[in-house]
Design a protein around this motif. Sequence first.
Motif, PDB file in Angstrom:
ATOM      1  N   GLU A   1       0.678  -1.335   0.078  1.00  0.00           N
ATOM      2  CA  GLU A   1      -0.021   0.009   0.021  1.00  0.00           C
ATOM      3  C   GLU A   1       0.946   1.174   0.149  1.00  0.00           C
ATOM      4  OE1 GLU A   1      -3.238  -0.053  -0.739  1.00  0.00           O
ATOM      5  OE2 GLU A   1      -2.947  -2.075  -0.812  1.00  0.00           O
ATOM      6  N   VAL A   2       1.849   1.102   0.777  1.00  0.00           N
ATOM      7  CA  VAL A   2       2.841   2.573   0.742  1.00  0.00           C
ATOM      8  C   VAL A   2       3.634   2.711  -0.478  1.00  0.00           C
ATOM      9  CG1 VAL A   2       4.888   3.278   1.781  1.00  0.00           C
ATOM     10  CG2 VAL A   2       3.311   2.060   3.389  1.00  0.00           C
ATOM     11  N   ILE A   3       4.075   1.705  -1.156  1.00  0.00           N
ATOM     12  CA  ILE A   3       4.382   1.856  -2.309  1.00  0.00           C
ATOM     13  C   ILE A   3       3.410   2.111  -3.450  1.00  0.00           C
ATOM     14  CG2 ILE A   3       5.712   0.810  -4.109  1.00  0.00           C
ATOM     15  CD1 ILE A   3       7.190  -1.026  -2.243  1.00  0.00           C
ATOM     16  N   ALA A   4       2.284   1.708  -3.217  1.00  0.00           N
ATOM     17  CA  ALA A   4       1.128   1.895  -4.394  1.00  0.00           C
ATOM     18  C   ALA A   4       0.682   3.371  -4.189  1.00  0.00           C
ATOM     19  CB  ALA A   4       0.130   0.905  -4.172  1.00  0.00           C
ATOM     20  N   LYS A   5       0.652   3.638  -3.144  1.00  0.00           N
ATOM     21  CA  LYS A   5       0.302   5.224  -3.078  1.00  0.00           C
ATOM     22  C   LYS A   5       1.201   6.105  -3.944  1.00  0.00           C
ATOM     23  CE  LYS A   5      -2.092   5.391   0.968  1.00  0.00           C
ATOM     24  NZ  LYS A   5      -2.197   5.395   2.440  1.00  0.00           N
ATOM     25  N   ALA A   6       2.512   5.868  -3.486  1.00  0.00           N
ATOM     26  CA  ALA A   6       3.694   6.734  -4.299  1.00  0.00           C
ATOM     27  C   ALA A   6       3.679   6.486  -5.842  1.00  0.00           C
ATOM     28  CB  ALA A   6       5.135   6.180  -3.742  1.00  0.00           C
ATOM     29  N   ILE A   7       3.331   5.255  -6.081  1.00  0.00           N
ATOM     30  CA  ILE A   7       3.331   5.159  -7.809  1.00  0.00           C
ATOM     31  C   ILE A   7       1.991   5.904  -8.124  1.00  0.00           C
ATOM     32  CG2 ILE A   7       3.040   3.569  -9.423  1.00  0.00           C
ATOM     33  CD1 ILE A   7       4.458   1.385  -7.732  1.00  0.00           C
ATOM     34  N   ALA A   8       0.905   5.596  -7.520  1.00  0.00           N
ATOM     35  CA  ALA A   8      -0.460   6.367  -8.280  1.00  0.00           C
ATOM     36  C   ALA A   8      -0.237   7.722  -8.175  1.00  0.00           C
ATOM     37  CB  ALA A   8      -1.505   5.975  -7.276  1.00  0.00           C
ATOM     38  N   ASP A   9       0.370   8.393  -7.011  1.00  0.00           N
ATOM     39  CA  ASP A   9       0.718   9.898  -7.343  1.00  0.00           C
ATOM     40  C   ASP A   9       1.742  10.137  -8.283  1.00  0.00           C
ATOM     41  OD1 ASP A   9       0.300  12.158  -5.791  1.00  0.00           O
ATOM     42  OD2 ASP A   9       2.363  12.069  -5.096  1.00  0.00           O
ATOM     43  N   GLY A  10       2.620   9.542  -8.505  1.00  0.00           N
ATOM     44  CA  GLY A  10       3.319   9.511  -9.668  1.00  0.00           C
ATOM     45  C   GLY A  10       3.039   9.699 -11.066  1.00  0.00           C
ATOM     46  N   VAL A  11       1.838   8.557 -10.990  1.00  0.00           N
ATOM     47  CA  VAL A  11       1.148   8.371 -12.498  1.00  0.00           C
ATOM     48  C   VAL A  11       0.016   9.442 -12.602  1.00  0.00           C
ATOM     49  CG1 VAL A  11      -0.566   7.155 -13.574  1.00  0.00           C
ATOM     50  CG2 VAL A  11       1.148   5.765 -12.631  1.00  0.00           C
ATOM     51  N   THR A  12      -0.470  10.029 -11.556  1.00  0.00           N
ATOM     52  CA  THR A  12      -1.321  11.334 -11.649  1.00  0.00           C
ATOM     53  C   THR A  12      -0.567  12.292 -11.956  1.00  0.00           C
ATOM     54  OG1 THR A  12      -2.694  10.164  -9.888  1.00  0.00           O
ATOM     55  CG2 THR A  12      -3.078  12.544 -10.569  1.00  0.00           C
ATOM     56  N   ARG A  13       0.675  12.611 -11.589  1.00  0.00           N
ATOM     57  CA  ARG A  13       1.318  13.770 -11.959  1.00  0.00           C
ATOM     58  C   ARG A  13       2.291  13.729 -13.287  1.00  0.00           C
ATOM     59  NH1 ARG A  13       3.062  16.700  -6.711  1.00  0.00           N
ATOM     60  NH2 ARG A  13       1.899  15.382  -5.120  1.00  0.00           N
ATOM     61  N   GLY A  14       2.041  12.617 -13.922  1.00  0.00           N
ATOM     62  CA  GLY A  14       2.619  12.204 -15.293  1.00  0.00           C
ATOM     63  C   GLY A  14       3.935  12.321 -14.909  1.00  0.00           C
ATOM     64  N   LEU A  15       4.360  11.662 -14.078  1.00  0.00           N
ATOM     65  CA  LEU A  15       5.945  11.448 -13.807  1.00  0.00           C
ATOM     66  C   LEU A  15       6.324   9.937 -14.202  1.00  0.00           C
ATOM     67  CD1 LEU A  15       6.421  13.186 -10.411  1.00  0.00           C
ATOM     68  CD2 LEU A  15       7.348  13.945 -12.828  1.00  0.00           C
ATOM     69  N   LEU A  16       5.065   9.319 -14.195  1.00  0.00           N
ATOM     70  CA  LEU A  16       5.365   7.867 -14.527  1.00  0.00           C
ATOM     71  C   LEU A  16       4.327   7.304 -15.504  1.00  0.00           C
ATOM     72  CD1 LEU A  16       5.748   5.993 -10.845  1.00  0.00           C
ATOM     73  CD2 LEU A  16       7.479   6.774 -12.560  1.00  0.00           C
ATOM     74  N   PRO A  17       4.372   6.117 -16.139  1.00  0.00           N
ATOM     75  CA  PRO A  17       3.679   6.203 -17.333  1.00  0.00           C
ATOM     76  C   PRO A  17       2.278   5.297 -16.688  1.00  0.00           C
ATOM     77  CG  PRO A  17       5.700   4.603 -17.316  1.00  0.00           C
ATOM     78  CD  PRO A  17       6.024   5.488 -16.383  1.00  0.00           C
ATOM     79  N   PRO A  18       1.295   5.215 -17.517  1.00  0.00           N
ATOM     80  CA  PRO A  18       0.223   4.787 -16.861  1.00  0.00           C
ATOM     81  C   PRO A  18       0.470   3.122 -16.556  1.00  0.00           C
ATOM     82  CG  PRO A  18      -0.505   5.750 -18.829  1.00  0.00           C
ATOM     83  CD  PRO A  18       1.130   5.988 -18.564  1.00  0.00           C
ATOM     84  N   GLN A  19      -0.165   3.006 -15.275  1.00  0.00           N
ATOM     85  CA  GLN A  19       0.214   1.626 -14.962  1.00  0.00           C
ATOM     86  C   GLN A  19      -0.903   1.239 -13.797  1.00  0.00           C
ATOM     87  OE1 GLN A  19       3.978   1.065 -12.829  1.00  0.00           O
ATOM     88  NE2 GLN A  19       4.356   3.223 -13.560  1.00  0.00           N
TER      89      GLN A  19
END
Lengths: 202, 202
Positions: B134-152
């Motif tokens: 959960e901790v990691i997923a939160k950071a990833i979801a955040d990154g995706v929202t901000r466009g810093l990570l590709p959609p996943q």
Amino acid sequence: MPYRRTEKTQARLDSQRGEILAAAVALLAETGYAGCSMAAVAARAGVGTGSVYRQFPSKADLIVEVFREVVSREIASVEAAAAQGDVRERVVAVIETFAGRALKAPRLAYALLAEPVDAVVEAERLVFRRAFREVIAKAIADGVTRGLLPPQDAEATAAALVGAGAETLVGPLAGNGGPDTIPNLVTFTLRALGSSDPGRSS
Amino acid sequence: MPYRRTEKTQARLDSQRGEILAAAVALLAETGYAGCSMAAVAARAGVGTGSVYRQFPSKADLIVEVFREVVSREIASVEAAAAQGDVRERVVAVIETFAGRALKAPRLAYALLAEPVDAVVEAERLVFRRAFREVIAKAIADGVTRGLLPPQDAEATAAALVGAGAETLVGPLAGNGGPDTIPNLVTFTLRALGSSDPGRSS
DNA sequence: GTCTATAGAACGATAGAC
DNA sequence: GTCTATCGTTCTATAGAC
């Protein structure tokens, strides 16, 4: 004249051993370790419990052998999948084979990957994972040598991929394996390898 | 007049409970589940075994509570590590914290991640891993929202990363944790996230 | 006739229900 | 806390190979 085991008798014993193993494998795939009581295995194989104990000194011995039997099939499938293609194709084939088989036989996969077992079988689990790791590491090392992948510790990456696959699958095995499970895992894997194009599932 | 537990008595019982837990945690970190016999825990806490059973109905209850205690520390460390920075920094901090702590206390990490335990504790292990996820997923979801990570699928990626970390560490825990273990894992993680620059450890 | 392999009952331990 | 069901394992009587 002392009793001497004849060839025919030996053959019958060998085949009986095979039947017992097959029965145990089937039970493991259907009901997990819970269903693998000695009595159930004996009944399924059409023999008495005594005969099971003639072939296997204890339940642990039987279970370990069952585990090895099933695992060697899985390893063989994965090795076959990894046999041809470029690095990406090989690794993708390994992941898809591994995950596809797991999702098709979830009860068995759970037993192999995650179901609580005693320490002896747990040790076999490490062997299992190590074998997978080797198959993947070989493909990665190959890819690095050919310049298709960025330099990396092939063993370390392979270990991480095996862990990622196992962890990803354990959830779905318990119930809902969404249709995206495998594509997600493949994308993850390709990115993690540093393959220039992660590829898409569509 | 019926016996009434005074506040003072209650406080003493609570503190005793804490001491017993602390003793069990220390033993777990030093010798794993093997060293956590009820007698050893009692001796370490300076109480009789009867007092241990007064506080915990069974060994399984004690062990589960010990496990939760230790795990909540780990989760807290990781959450603190994930508190600030951009996505990359947050995820790297999580991995480095998780792996660094594991390598510093290998016996404990092995007990938390991989040592064979009975089914009740195994269930707690799933909770443990889910919390990390959960901790990691939160950071990833955040990154995706901000466009810093590709959609996943943030959950899927996070699960895979937790598995990768655990698998990578279990080997080293058994013996040789090379100095590159953590940098390798960080590089792997950043690539897997699709972070544009995988970063280097140098 | 001698010895083996087999089926299944018997035994002690243990876990789960109530 | 007690009791029952079930488990792994051992034992024994019998059928059959030698």
